[in-house]
Design a protein around this motif. Structure first.
Motif, mmCIF file in Angstrom:
data_model
loop_
_atom_site.group_PDB
_atom_site.id
_atom_site.type_symbol
_atom_site.label_atom_id
_atom_site.label_comp_id
_atom_site.label_asym_id
_atom_site.label_seq_id
_atom_site.Cartn_x
_atom_site.Cartn_y
_atom_site.Cartn_z
ATOM 1 N N ALA A 20 0.597 -1.192 -0.159
ATOM 2 C CA ALA A 20 -0.049 -0.092 -0.068
ATOM 3 C C ALA A 20 0.893 1.484 -0.270
ATOM 4 C CB ALA A 20 -0.894 -0.182 1.137
ATOM 5 N N VAL A 21 1.986 1.272 0.755
ATOM 6 C CA VAL A 21 2.755 2.301 1.320
ATOM 7 C C VAL A 21 3.567 2.761 0.010
ATOM 8 C CG1 VAL A 21 4.815 3.290 2.545
ATOM 9 C CG2 VAL A 21 2.730 2.004 3.327
ATOM 10 N N PHE A 58 2.212 2.158 -3.524
ATOM 11 C CA PHE A 58 1.579 2.542 -4.439
ATOM 12 C C PHE A 58 1.384 3.703 -4.153
ATOM 13 C CE2 PHE A 58 -2.512 2.733 -5.842
ATOM 14 C CZ PHE A 58 -3.036 2.573 -6.891
ATOM 15 N N LEU A 59 1.161 4.307 -2.549
ATOM 16 C CA LEU A 59 0.441 5.314 -2.792
ATOM 17 C C LEU A 59 2.000 5.909 -2.944
ATOM 18 C CD1 LEU A 59 -1.054 5.708 0.592
ATOM 19 C CD2 LEU A 59 -2.055 5.729 -1.629
ATOM 20 N N ILE A 68 1.877 6.542 -7.122
ATOM 21 C CA ILE A 68 1.289 6.877 -8.099
ATOM 22 C C ILE A 68 0.897 8.327 -7.718
ATOM 23 C CG2 ILE A 68 -0.762 6.475 -5.966
ATOM 24 C CD1 ILE A 68 -2.941 6.031 -8.563
ATOM 25 N N PHE A 69 1.592 9.294 -6.187
ATOM 26 C CA PHE A 69 1.815 10.386 -5.987
ATOM 27 C C PHE A 69 2.595 11.225 -6.623
ATOM 28 C CE2 PHE A 69 -2.031 8.876 -3.405
ATOM 29 C CZ PHE A 69 -3.014 9.906 -3.458
ATOM 30 N N GLY A 96 8.961 4.285 -4.421
ATOM 31 C CA GLY A 96 8.179 3.724 -3.530
ATOM 32 C C GLY A 96 8.976 2.347 -3.294
ATOM 33 N N GLY A 134 1.544 1.426 -8.960
ATOM 34 C CA GLY A 134 1.151 3.222 -9.298
ATOM 35 C C GLY A 134 1.717 3.315 -10.623
ATOM 36 N N TRP A 192 -0.121 2.913 -13.563
ATOM 37 C CA TRP A 192 -0.980 4.054 -13.072
ATOM 38 C C TRP A 192 -1.028 5.072 -14.423
ATOM 39 C CZ3 TRP A 192 -6.550 4.088 -11.213
ATOM 40 C CH2 TRP A 192 -7.180 5.005 -11.483
#
Length: 366
Positions: A9-10, A12-13, A16-17, A60, A251, A254
């Motif tokens: 999760a970390v 990916f975030l 993606i950001f 990431g 991420g 995307w």
């Protein structure tokens, strides 16, 4: 399992950001990908697309691995391990090589980036350092991050690449590690030629190895010596790193899916190749990775076949190499090639997972 979920999760975030920030940065400075005139004409529209997006993938993976282990340490359920740090180090080292290549292309206006000698020396040095270190740092059971035995699903006891630790044997082992590292890093690099192809394919491989390493953790010989158990050091921490790789590539995908807003560049492809190579070594699955990562094998094999055929017969087997460009040249749409190659990647992953699990079932039932 909680650590694996947090890591994915970390990663990916972060990926993606961070990726759109990189897109904005490179776009504002008009730093983008150059497209060769002799290549496919359909790719000329991609000229100027930001590259070096691999920075987001590396960030990431690194942030997720560090954060997850810090949380695990605070909870008293885990810690950084030698195996995880060595594979991460290999990933970062090759990522730095790719970064240097991309940096020269973008900021110094040299189309070819690093020359072949510089790349070769860099990959050789990184592989040798990794090869020497993975045979050190035994745990309380005497297990080192890697072994000198050739491995399929587990070590093949009859094939000791180091011949019992002799000087010549160690040299042979280091040559083997160099071949593994350079082969996988170049294979992922070659695959990175269409929007989303390398990122998506690597995500499938990372997903498979997240399962493989977690299964090795749940059936570790260090926990209980039972039929089918695995003699692998630090499998849970390696699973955390695999989950980070999965989250980071998803991420990035995307933004990298067609039409790509950014490319990963050599920064990302060499780093991901290093991650694939390192995982195969520390999980004792060098030959299994050939099945799971079969799409990468097909891609690099197509280039080798094309070069061999042209130099020996003066004829090309494919219209263009690597093979994904061949299918574009015969009229397939780019998205069609990518999706169908993803399907090939999935079939390789499923085939490899089936072989891995059937081996465990065979031994567990004995």
């Amino acid at each position: 399992m909680q650590q694996i979920i947090i890591s994915g999760a970390v990663a990916f975030l972060v990926s993606i950001f961070l990726t759109p920030l990189l897109i904005r940065y490179f776009t504002n400075r008009q730093l983008g990908q150059e497209i060769r005139e002799e290549g496919l004409q359909s790719h000329l529209r991609k000229r100027g697309t930001p590259t070096m997006g691999g920075i987001a993938i590396i960030a990431g993976i690194t942030v997720a691995y560090v954060v997850t282990n810090l949380i695990a340490m605070a909870q008293g359920v885990g810690n950084f391990t030698v195996s995880g740090l060595l594979v991460l180090g290999l990933t970062l080292g090759l990522g730095a090589t790719g970064f240097a290549d991309d940096f020269i292309k973008l900021y110094m206006n040299r189309n070819l980036g690093l020359n072949k000698t510089a790349k070769l020396v860099s990959q050789l040095a990184i592989a040798l350092i990794f090869g020497l270190l993975v045979l050190r740092f035994p745990d309380e059971s005497g297990i080192t991050p890697a072994s000198t035995h050739l491995s399929f699903i587990r070590d093949i006891d009859t094939i000791d690449l180091a011949f019992g630790g002799s000087i010549i044997g160690i040299i042979i082992f280091l040559i083997f590690i160099y071949v593994v590292v350079s082969a996988w890093s170049n294979a992922v690099n070659i695959t990175d030629g269409l929007d989303g192809l390398a990122a998506g394919s690597t995500a499938f491989v990372m997903g498979a190895y997240t399962i493989v390493t977690f299964w090795q953790f749940r059936n570790s010989c260090a926990t209980e010596v039972a039929a089918g158990c695995y003699t692998v050091r630090d499998p849970l921490d390696i699973s955390v790193l695999c989950a980070a790789g999965l989250g980071a590539t998803l991420g990035f995908l995307w933004w990298n899916a067609a039409p790509a807003k950014i490319f990963m560049g050599d920064t990302g492809s060499l780093a991901l190749g290093g991650l694939v190579a390192g995982l195969s070594v520390v999980t004792r699955t060098e030959l299994l990775m050939v099945i799971i990562g079969s799409l990468f094998v097909i891609e690099v094999a197509s280039v080798a076949i094309q070069i061999f055929s042209f130099k020996t017969r003066g004829k090309r087997v494919f219209k263009m190499a690597p093979i994904h460009h061949h299918f574009e040249a015969v009229g397939w749409a780019e998205t069609t090639v990518v999706v169908r190659f993803w399907l090939i990647a999935v079939m390789g992953v499923l085939g490899g997972m089936a072989v891995f699990y059937s081996d465990w079932l065979r031994l567990a039932e004995v």
